[in-house]
Structures are given as structure tokens and as C-alpha cells.
Design a protein around this motif. Structure first.
Motif, PDB file in Angstrom:
ATOM      1  N   ALA A  25      37.959  39.431  21.091  1.00  0.00           N
ATOM      2  CA  ALA A  25      37.781  38.775  22.646  1.00  0.00           C
ATOM      3  C   ALA A  25      38.654  39.530  23.788  1.00  0.00           C
ATOM      4  N   PHE A  26      39.765  40.049  23.559  1.00  0.00           N
ATOM      5  CA  PHE A  26      40.447  40.833  24.359  1.00  0.00           C
ATOM      6  C   PHE A  26      39.587  42.020  24.941  1.00  0.00           C
ATOM      7  N   GLY A  27      39.002  42.846  23.816  1.00  0.00           N
ATOM      8  CA  GLY A  27      38.230  44.097  24.269  1.00  0.00           C
ATOM      9  C   GLY A  27      37.030  43.499  25.103  1.00  0.00           C
ATOM     10  N   LEU A  28      36.436  42.542  24.765  1.00  0.00           N
ATOM     11  CA  LEU A  28      35.149  42.192  25.376  1.00  0.00           C
ATOM     12  C   LEU A  28      35.619  41.663  27.058  1.00  0.00           C
ATOM     13  N   ALA A  29      36.709  40.935  27.185  1.00  0.00           N
ATOM     14  CA  ALA A  29      37.116  40.599  28.511  1.00  0.00           C
ATOM     15  C   ALA A  29      37.640  41.926  29.109  1.00  0.00           C
ATOM     16  N   VAL A  30      38.446  42.960  28.763  1.00  0.00           N
ATOM     17  CA  VAL A  30      38.656  44.017  29.468  1.00  0.00           C
ATOM     18  C   VAL A  30      37.284  44.657  29.819  1.00  0.00           C
ATOM     19  N   LEU A  31      36.226  44.874  28.952  1.00  0.00           N
ATOM     20  CA  LEU A  31      34.892  45.400  29.443  1.00  0.00           C
ATOM     21  C   LEU A  31      34.398  44.489  30.568  1.00  0.00           C
ATOM     22  N   GLU A  32      34.577  43.263  30.495  1.00  0.00           N
ATOM     23  CA  GLU A  32      34.067  42.465  31.567  1.00  0.00           C
ATOM     24  C   GLU A  32      34.700  42.883  32.820  1.00  0.00           C
ATOM     25  N   ARG A  33      36.104  42.974  32.929  1.00  0.00           N
ATOM     26  CA  ARG A  33      36.927  43.071  33.965  1.00  0.00           C
ATOM     27  C   ARG A  33      36.526  44.557  34.690  1.00  0.00           C
ATOM     28  N   TYR A  34      36.317  45.584  33.715  1.00  0.00           N
ATOM     29  CA  TYR A  34      36.324  46.986  33.980  1.00  0.00           C
ATOM     30  C   TYR A  34      34.653  47.071  34.563  1.00  0.00           C
ATOM     31  N   ARG A  35      33.659  46.145  34.109  1.00  0.00           N
ATOM     32  CA  ARG A  35      32.531  46.045  34.863  1.00  0.00           C
ATOM     33  C   ARG A  35      32.570  45.680  36.150  1.00  0.00           C
ATOM     34  N   ARG A  36      33.191  44.690  36.583  1.00  0.00           N
ATOM     35  CA  ARG A  36      33.332  44.168  37.872  1.00  0.00           C
ATOM     36  C   ARG A  36      34.244  45.098  38.825  1.00  0.00           C
ATOM     37  N   TYR A  37      35.247  45.778  38.169  1.00  0.00           N
ATOM     38  CA  TYR A  37      35.887  46.645  38.889  1.00  0.00           C
ATOM     39  C   TYR A  37      35.132  47.676  39.434  1.00  0.00           C
ATOM     40  N   PHE A  38      34.142  48.416  38.350  1.00  0.00           N
ATOM     41  CA  PHE A  38      33.266  49.193  38.743  1.00  0.00           C
ATOM     42  C   PHE A  38      32.253  49.147  39.733  1.00  0.00           C
ATOM     43  N   GLU A  39      31.585  47.935  39.334  1.00  0.00           N
ATOM     44  CA  GLU A  39      30.461  47.530  40.198  1.00  0.00           C
ATOM     45  C   GLU A  39      31.130  47.482  41.708  1.00  0.00           C
ATOM     46  N   ALA A  40      32.267  46.785  42.105  1.00  0.00           N
ATOM     47  CA  ALA A  40      32.766  46.886  43.448  1.00  0.00           C
ATOM     48  C   ALA A  40      32.758  48.580  43.813  1.00  0.00           C
ATOM     49  N   LYS A  41      33.206  49.425  42.880  1.00  0.00           N
ATOM     50  CA  LYS A  41      33.534  50.871  43.322  1.00  0.00           C
ATOM     51  C   LYS A  41      31.951  51.359  43.783  1.00  0.00           C
ATOM     52  N   LEU A  42      31.108  51.048  42.908  1.00  0.00           N
ATOM     53  CA  LEU A  42      29.643  51.622  43.105  1.00  0.00           C
ATOM     54  C   LEU A  42      29.267  51.058  44.433  1.00  0.00           C
ATOM     55  N   SER A  43      29.400  49.826  44.902  1.00  0.00           N
ATOM     56  CA  SER A  43      29.198  49.291  45.913  1.00  0.00           C
ATOM     57  C   SER A  43      29.554  49.753  47.108  1.00  0.00           C
ATOM     58  N   SER A  44      30.921  50.283  47.092  1.00  0.00           N
ATOM     59  CA  SER A  44      31.536  50.724  48.168  1.00  0.00           C
ATOM     60  C   SER A  44      31.027  52.101  48.537  1.00  0.00           C
ATOM     61  N   PHE A  45      30.393  52.928  47.610  1.00  0.00           N
ATOM     62  CA  PHE A  45      30.011  54.150  47.945  1.00  0.00           C
ATOM     63  C   PHE A  45      28.482  54.188  48.045  1.00  0.00           C
ATOM     64  N   LEU A  46      27.725  53.514  47.297  1.00  0.00           N
ATOM     65  CA  LEU A  46      26.394  53.634  47.149  1.00  0.00           C
ATOM     66  C   LEU A  46      25.641  52.858  48.459  1.00  0.00           C
ATOM     67  N   LEU A  47      26.455  51.798  48.667  1.00  0.00           N
ATOM     68  CA  LEU A  47      25.751  50.732  49.941  1.00  0.00           C
ATOM     69  C   LEU A  47      26.213  51.164  51.159  1.00  0.00           C
ATOM     70  N   ASP A  48      27.326  52.206  51.205  1.00  0.00           N
ATOM     71  CA  ASP A  48      27.759  52.532  52.488  1.00  0.00           C
ATOM     72  C   ASP A  48      26.831  53.301  53.472  1.00  0.00           C
ATOM     73  N   ASP A  49      26.290  52.538  54.491  1.00  0.00           N
ATOM     74  CA  ASP A  49      25.242  53.050  55.387  1.00  0.00           C
ATOM     75  C   ASP A  49      25.651  54.105  56.458  1.00  0.00           C
ATOM     76  N   ALA A  50      27.204  54.234  56.416  1.00  0.00           N
ATOM     77  CA  ALA A  50      27.697  55.365  57.264  1.00  0.00           C
ATOM     78  C   ALA A  50      27.222  56.844  56.734  1.00  0.00           C
ATOM     79  N   PHE A  51      26.799  56.933  55.393  1.00  0.00           N
ATOM     80  CA  PHE A  51      26.193  58.048  55.321  1.00  0.00           C
ATOM     81  C   PHE A  51      24.960  58.132  54.514  1.00  0.00           C
ATOM     82  N   PRO A  52      23.984  59.381  54.564  1.00  0.00           N
ATOM     83  CA  PRO A  52      22.895  59.275  54.097  1.00  0.00           C
ATOM     84  C   PRO A  52      23.061  58.996  52.360  1.00  0.00           C
ATOM     85  N   PRO A  53      21.893  58.424  51.829  1.00  0.00           N
ATOM     86  CA  PRO A  53      22.000  57.927  50.426  1.00  0.00           C
ATOM     87  C   PRO A  53      22.380  58.963  49.522  1.00  0.00           C
ATOM     88  N   LEU A  54      21.872  60.034  49.566  1.00  0.00           N
ATOM     89  CA  LEU A  54      22.369  61.151  48.632  1.00  0.00           C
ATOM     90  C   LEU A  54      23.662  61.690  48.694  1.00  0.00           C
TER      91      LEU A  54
END
Length: 224
Positions: free
Chosen positions: A79-108
Motif C-alpha cells: 500500500a505504501f509502494g502504490l502511494a509512493v508511485l502515485e505521489r511520484y507520478r504527480r510530481y513528474f507530471e508537474a515537471k513534464l508540464s513545466s517543460f513541455l508546455l512552456d510556450d516560451a520555447f519551440p516544442p522540440l
């Protein structure tokens, strides 16, 4: 996947929760704070050693939380491992959004900036930390169906982030894909996770550089 700033170091965690015995106090915010500290400590350990090799005792000791309190928040190690995985998923999704949705830079360039940040994180931690999801994927034969389902859902979410970035690159005429956006995004994560494992093996970011260069060339070849 690997930005260390968002995952506190053990020393920070030690200051967050002082050792105490018995059941946790019933301060309104304390239960949530202690649970979060445990999840972050789990993220640190699982990014280095994976799930099956990790012991609950060492995680608890690193943050000064007694075993009795752990089972107040989590029914079992799984149960702890699954909760850690969910927490990591949310952390990393925020990271992906901060880079991949940053329209100050071209997509690639956004994709390249994400990769550079990940490489810097691996080097900063002396090639000891990888991707928690990639680590768990390597252990998947030993994990429950619940773990495998959550891992697959995590990859699908991350793939959608990359697909959105690739779609924007395609609309701007920077790439011309021969496969679907979804399959191309899937190919990115298949290759990326393999490159992360090889990087940790040889203690060099060269595999990540090779993979990203190959991927960018592959998706831009027909648009030149």
C-alpha cells in the motif's frame, strides 16, 4: 525524471518530523504532514534501489518516524509502494508540464530542455538515482497486478504529455510523423527509460544524449 529540487534530501526530511513514540498526535495538519514525509522518503529510496530491495525500517529511520506510526498511515508495504508511485507520478507530471508546455520555447527545444534537466539530475546524484517508474518496471515480474496497472497508467499519462508537445511541433511544421502521435510518444518513453538504465550502468549521460539525438532526427527527417 529526476529533478532533485522537487524531492527533498534526507537531511531536510529529518528536520520535518522529529522522532516520537506511539500513535501520531491529532493536530489537524500533522497526519497529512507525516504521510507526505513518508512518501517523499519513499521516493528517494525507490529511485535508487527499487521496491523489492527497499526496507521499511531504513525509510522510517531516515525520517525519524516509528513503525507504529507507519502502519497508522499505510496498511502494508505494498500500500505504501502504490502511494509512493502515485505521489511520484504527480510530481513528474508537474515537471513534464513545466517543460513541455512552456510556450516560451519551440516544442522540440522543450523536449531537449527536459532531457538536459534530467541528465543534470543524474550527474548531481552520482548516477545513483534513476526513474522510480523505470525501476519498478524492471521489477514488474515480482510485483502485483495493482502495481503493473498503475505503472501502465503512469506511462500512458506521461505519453500524453509528450504527444501534446509533438502535436504542437507538427502544427508548426517542425516535424512530419509517419506513425501516430500516440505511438511516437510511446516510442519516446520506451527509448528514454532504456537510456536512463544504461546511463546509470556506465555512469555517463552519453546514452541519453544518443537516444535524444536519434529520436529528434527520426521525427524531423521528413520535414527537412
Amino acid at each position: 525524471m529526476l529533478r532533485s529540487e522537487a524531492i527533498p534530501t534526507t537531511s531536510v526530511l529529518e528536520g520535518a518530523v522529529k522522532p516520537r513514540r506511539g500513535r501520531p498526535k491529532k493536530h489537524p495538519n500533522e497526519a497529512q504532514d507525516t504521510r507526505e514525509v513518508l512518501l517523499r522518503a519513499g521516493m528517494l529510496v525507490l529511485t535508487e534501489t527499487g521496491f523489492t530491495r527497499s526496507g521499511i525500517e531504513s525509510i522510517l529511520k531516515s525520517v525519524g518516524v516509528p513503525k507504529g506510526s507507519f502502519y497508522h498511515y499505510f496498511a502494508s508495504k505494498e500500500a505504501f509502494g502504490l502511494a509512493v508511485l502515485e505521489r511520484y507520478r504527480r510530481y513528474f507530471e508537474a515537471k513534464l508540464s513545466s517543460f513541455l508546455l512552456d510556450d516560451a520555447f519551440p516544442p522540440l527545444e522543450r523536449l531537449q530542455r527536459f532531457a538536459k534537466d534530467a541528465q543534470d539530475g543524474i550527474v548531481r546524484h552520482d548516477f545513483k538515482r534513476g526513474c522510480l517508474v523505470g525501476n519498478l518496471e524492471q521489477e514488474s515480474a515480482l510485483l502485483s497486478d495493482a502495481f503493473r496497472e498503475q505503472l501502465q497508467a503512469t506511462y500512458e499519462s506521461w505519453q500524453r504529455h509528450v504527444a501534446v508537445c509533438l502535436l504542437e511541433a507538427q502544427k508548426q511544421g517542425h516535424i512530419q510523423l509517419t506513425e501516430s502521435l500516440e505511438e511516437t510518444a510511446q516510442a519516446f518513453w520506451i527509448g528514454w527509460e532504456g537510456a536512463v538504465h544504461r546511463t546509470r550502468l556506465i555512469k555517463s549521460t552519453q546514452p541519453l544524449t544518443v537516444f535524444l539525438s536519434f529520436f529528434i532526427q527520426a521525427i524531423t527527417a521528413k520535414s527537412r
